[in-house]
Scaffold this motif. Structure first.
Motif, PDB file in Angstrom:
ATOM      1  N   CYS A 194       0.681  -1.204   0.085  1.00  0.00           N
ATOM      2  CA  CYS A 194      -0.088   0.034   0.117  1.00  0.00           C
ATOM      3  C   CYS A 194       0.752   1.187   0.085  1.00  0.00           C
ATOM      4  CB  CYS A 194      -0.985  -0.026   1.096  1.00  0.00           C
ATOM      5  SG  CYS A 194      -0.103   0.124   2.798  1.00  0.00           S
ATOM      6  N   PHE A 195       0.374   2.261  -0.692  1.00  0.00           N
ATOM      7  CA  PHE A 195       0.867   3.555  -0.417  1.00  0.00           C
ATOM      8  C   PHE A 195       0.211   4.149   0.716  1.00  0.00           C
ATOM      9  CE2 PHE A 195       1.454   2.906  -5.094  1.00  0.00           C
ATOM     10  CZ  PHE A 195       2.787   2.918  -5.291  1.00  0.00           C
ATOM     11  N   ARG A 196       0.762   5.174   1.587  1.00  0.00           N
ATOM     12  CA  ARG A 196       0.168   5.608   2.582  1.00  0.00           C
ATOM     13  C   ARG A 196       0.607   7.179   2.696  1.00  0.00           C
ATOM     14  NH1 ARG A 196       0.429   1.728   7.526  1.00  0.00           N
ATOM     15  NH2 ARG A 196      -1.204   3.437   8.351  1.00  0.00           N
ATOM     16  N   CYS A 197      -0.175   8.188   3.229  1.00  0.00           N
ATOM     17  CA  CYS A 197       0.239   9.389   3.342  1.00  0.00           C
ATOM     18  C   CYS A 197      -1.052  10.027   4.336  1.00  0.00           C
ATOM     19  CB  CYS A 197       0.589  10.012   2.235  1.00  0.00           C
ATOM     20  SG  CYS A 197      -0.629  10.400   0.939  1.00  0.00           S
ATOM     21  N   LEU A 198      -0.653  11.308   4.474  1.00  0.00           N
ATOM     22  CA  LEU A 198      -1.687  12.080   5.142  1.00  0.00           C
ATOM     23  C   LEU A 198      -2.014  13.162   4.397  1.00  0.00           C
ATOM     24  CD1 LEU A 198      -0.842  12.151   8.937  1.00  0.00           C
ATOM     25  CD2 LEU A 198      -2.554  10.576   7.747  1.00  0.00           C
ATOM     26  N   LEU A 199      -3.230  13.759   3.916  1.00  0.00           N
ATOM     27  CA  LEU A 199      -3.564  14.800   3.166  1.00  0.00           C
ATOM     28  C   LEU A 199      -4.185  15.881   4.178  1.00  0.00           C
ATOM     29  CD1 LEU A 199      -5.269  12.728   0.351  1.00  0.00           C
ATOM     30  CD2 LEU A 199      -2.967  13.459   0.399  1.00  0.00           C
ATOM     31  N   ASP A 200      -4.170  17.278   3.766  1.00  0.00           N
ATOM     32  CA  ASP A 200      -4.525  18.371   4.534  1.00  0.00           C
ATOM     33  C   ASP A 200      -5.875  18.532   3.933  1.00  0.00           C
ATOM     34  OD1 ASP A 200      -4.936  20.654   5.730  1.00  0.00           O
ATOM     35  OD2 ASP A 200      -2.916  21.589   5.351  1.00  0.00           O
ATOM     36  N   THR A 201      -6.778  18.488   5.012  1.00  0.00           N
ATOM     37  CA  THR A 201      -8.425  18.714   4.554  1.00  0.00           C
ATOM     38  C   THR A 201      -8.803  20.005   5.587  1.00  0.00           C
ATOM     39  OG1 THR A 201      -8.960  17.101   6.145  1.00  0.00           O
ATOM     40  CG2 THR A 201      -8.999  16.592   3.961  1.00  0.00           C
ATOM     41  N   SER A 202      -7.784  21.077   6.023  1.00  0.00           N
ATOM     42  CA  SER A 202      -8.311  21.933   6.780  1.00  0.00           C
ATOM     43  C   SER A 202      -9.018  23.007   5.955  1.00  0.00           C
ATOM     44  CB  SER A 202      -6.926  22.899   7.592  1.00  0.00           C
ATOM     45  OG  SER A 202      -6.182  22.987   6.657  1.00  0.00           O
ATOM     46  N   ASN A 203      -8.754  23.114   4.564  1.00  0.00           N
ATOM     47  CA  ASN A 203      -9.414  23.861   3.661  1.00  0.00           C
ATOM     48  C   ASN A 203     -10.114  23.157   2.684  1.00  0.00           C
ATOM     49  OD1 ASN A 203      -8.235  26.550   5.108  1.00  0.00           O
ATOM     50  ND2 ASN A 203      -6.208  25.819   4.241  1.00  0.00           N
ATOM     51  N   LEU A 204     -10.942  22.233   2.843  1.00  0.00           N
ATOM     52  CA  LEU A 204     -11.599  21.634   2.179  1.00  0.00           C
ATOM     53  C   LEU A 204     -12.635  22.160   1.090  1.00  0.00           C
ATOM     54  CD1 LEU A 204     -11.900  18.623   1.226  1.00  0.00           C
ATOM     55  CD2 LEU A 204     -13.578  18.075   2.822  1.00  0.00           C
ATOM     56  N   GLU A 205     -12.998  23.275   1.585  1.00  0.00           N
ATOM     57  CA  GLU A 205     -13.989  24.017   0.796  1.00  0.00           C
ATOM     58  C   GLU A 205     -13.404  24.615  -0.247  1.00  0.00           C
ATOM     59  OE1 GLU A 205     -12.163  26.697   3.940  1.00  0.00           O
ATOM     60  OE2 GLU A 205     -13.074  24.818   4.017  1.00  0.00           O
TER      61      GLU A 205
END
Length: 425
Positions: A194-205
């Motif tokens: 698997c590939f894994r990482c974290l994505l920033d969703t603080s400005n999802l709008e």
């Protein structure tokens, strides 16, 4: 469930490994009144930058240990959002018994692994003002051997530490496992990575193409397709109060390829996009979000079923005993259940002479369930044979999620070791 504790001597307990399972075991056993020392090879024990799902059955255990959910910055969930990776179609499915779990305060959650680790460390070695002696954590203490009969471990420094119980919570590369089995058993290549990482969703709008992340039930997303007879899948869920999205992309490679490569290696955004090239654009656009951790490719390996988890005064638990694939989200959960079980089976008043019988009880209670998760997690990846059990999907969810490890262990204890039972010396 308690034995005669008049002037009872606490057991000296050695735990090898300060991961989630080892810390939970330390928290459970210090609350039972014992003296617990944890030996961790790392100089600074931290958890990788990734998320973890803690389902109802693990939270029943953690609640008894004083878990503060607020410290986890968690996101609750009540089911799964299942999508077809190519068409983009999907629906949310609510798990059975969710309302009862919520009412009981054990509704499932997702969080950052480091937040879970920090909270378990607080419960194990922190000042919790609960009247129990905190466990002692010794970092930079590599364990190179174990004598299960003597209850001893040997450190790389040459120091020998003797205890009444040795618990191997030292992961897939366990040293204690070799001492118990008398041979080296390694996790086998499964053909899955698997590939894994974290994505920033603080400005999802700011990403209207990802508005679908607000649809469905409050739950992770399982986005999958069958490609050339093999399954490709994305697994996503929010952590850190919805400010981060845990991103995992499962893919196939041959077992021969896996054996020739490092278990973990650096990867790129382009590697992921090439792997999911046939996925619907709305899923590929996830990688438009800022990537806040290095992208890693992880091989997913699994241990074979072991003949035993115990020998005399030593046992293995968690990944050391049943490392497997994450497809059921139950790997760490099994370790937490096992830790809670140990806290019940080894109450204050347990004598050193009684320890081997108690470890036999641990194996009787836990091995079949751990092996079920091991086998079924691997079966989930095969689209031709999605199960080796006759259970329906709903029955399996109930079997896994409705389980109460503490209650089960307490009932077993009363029957086999309670006041009316014959003393086990």
């Amino acid at each position: 469930m308690t034995e005669n504790t008049t002037q009872a001597r606490p057991l000296q307990i050695t735990i090898v490994g300060a991961g989630l399972g080892g810390l939970t075991a330390a928290a459970a056993l210090r609350r039972a009144g014992h003296i617990v020392k944890i030996y961790e090879s790392s100089q600074i024990k931290t958890e990788i930058g990734a998320g973890i799902a803690l389902q109802n059955n693990s939270l029943r255990v953690l609640k008894t240990l004083g878990l503060d959910r607020g410290r986890l910055q968690s996101v609750g969930f009540n089911g799964i959002n299942a999508y077809d990776a190519v068409s983009g179609d999907g629906r949310g499915v609510v798990f059975p018994h969710f309302e009862k779990a919520k009412a009981d305060g054990v509704n499932a959650l997702t969080c950052h692994r480091s937040d879970a680790h920090d909270e378990l460390k607080r419960l194990a070695i922190g000042d919790t003002d609960d009247g129990y002696t905190s466990a002692e954590l010794q970092l930079g203490s590599k364990v190179v051997g174990c004598d299960p009969e003597a209850g001893s471990i040997t450190l790389a420094s040459g120091e020998v530490v003797v205890a009444d119980v040795v618990i191997g919570a030292d992961g897939v590369h366990s040293t204690i496992r070799k001492s118990i089995l008398g041979e080296t058993v390694t996790a086998s290549a499964t053909g899955w990575s698997c590939f894994r990482c974290l994505l920033d969703t603080s400005n999802l709008e700011d990403y209207p193409q990802l508005a679908w992340l607000k649809d469905g039930v409050e739950a992770p997303w399982n986005i999958s397709t069958i490609h050339e007879g093999k399954m490709l899948a994305l697994f996503l869920y929010f952590i850190r109060d919805r400010k981060l999205l845990n991103f995992v992309a499962f893919y196939n490679e041959s077992k021969e390829e896996q054996e020739a490569k490092p278990w973990t290696r650096a990867a790129t955004k382009e590697d992921i996009l090439a792997t999911v090239s046939d996925f619907h654009p709305k899923f590929r656009s996830l990688l438009d979000l800022p990537i806040v951790t290095p992208i890693l490719s992880w091989q997913l390996r699994a241990l074979p079923l072991l003949p035993t988890w115990i020998k005399s005064r030593a046992l293995i638990m968690g990944d050391a005993a049943h490392a497997t694939l994450p497809t059921l989200g139950q790997g760490a959960v099994m370790a937490i259940e096992e830790a809670g079980t140990l806290g019940v089976l080894l109450p204050l008043g347990t004598t050193p002479e009684q320890v081997p019988k108690r470890l036999e009880a641990f194996q009787e209670l836990r091995k079949e369930r751990g092996e079920f998760v091991n086998l079924q997690s691997q079966a989930q990846t095969d689209p031709k044979t999605s199960s080796w059990t006759s259970m329906s999907e709903d029955e399996m969810k109930v079997y896994l999620l409705a389980h109460d490890a503490i209650k089960t262990a307490e009932e077993y204890y009363q029957v086999h070791f309670g006041a009316a039972a014959k003393v086990d010396v």
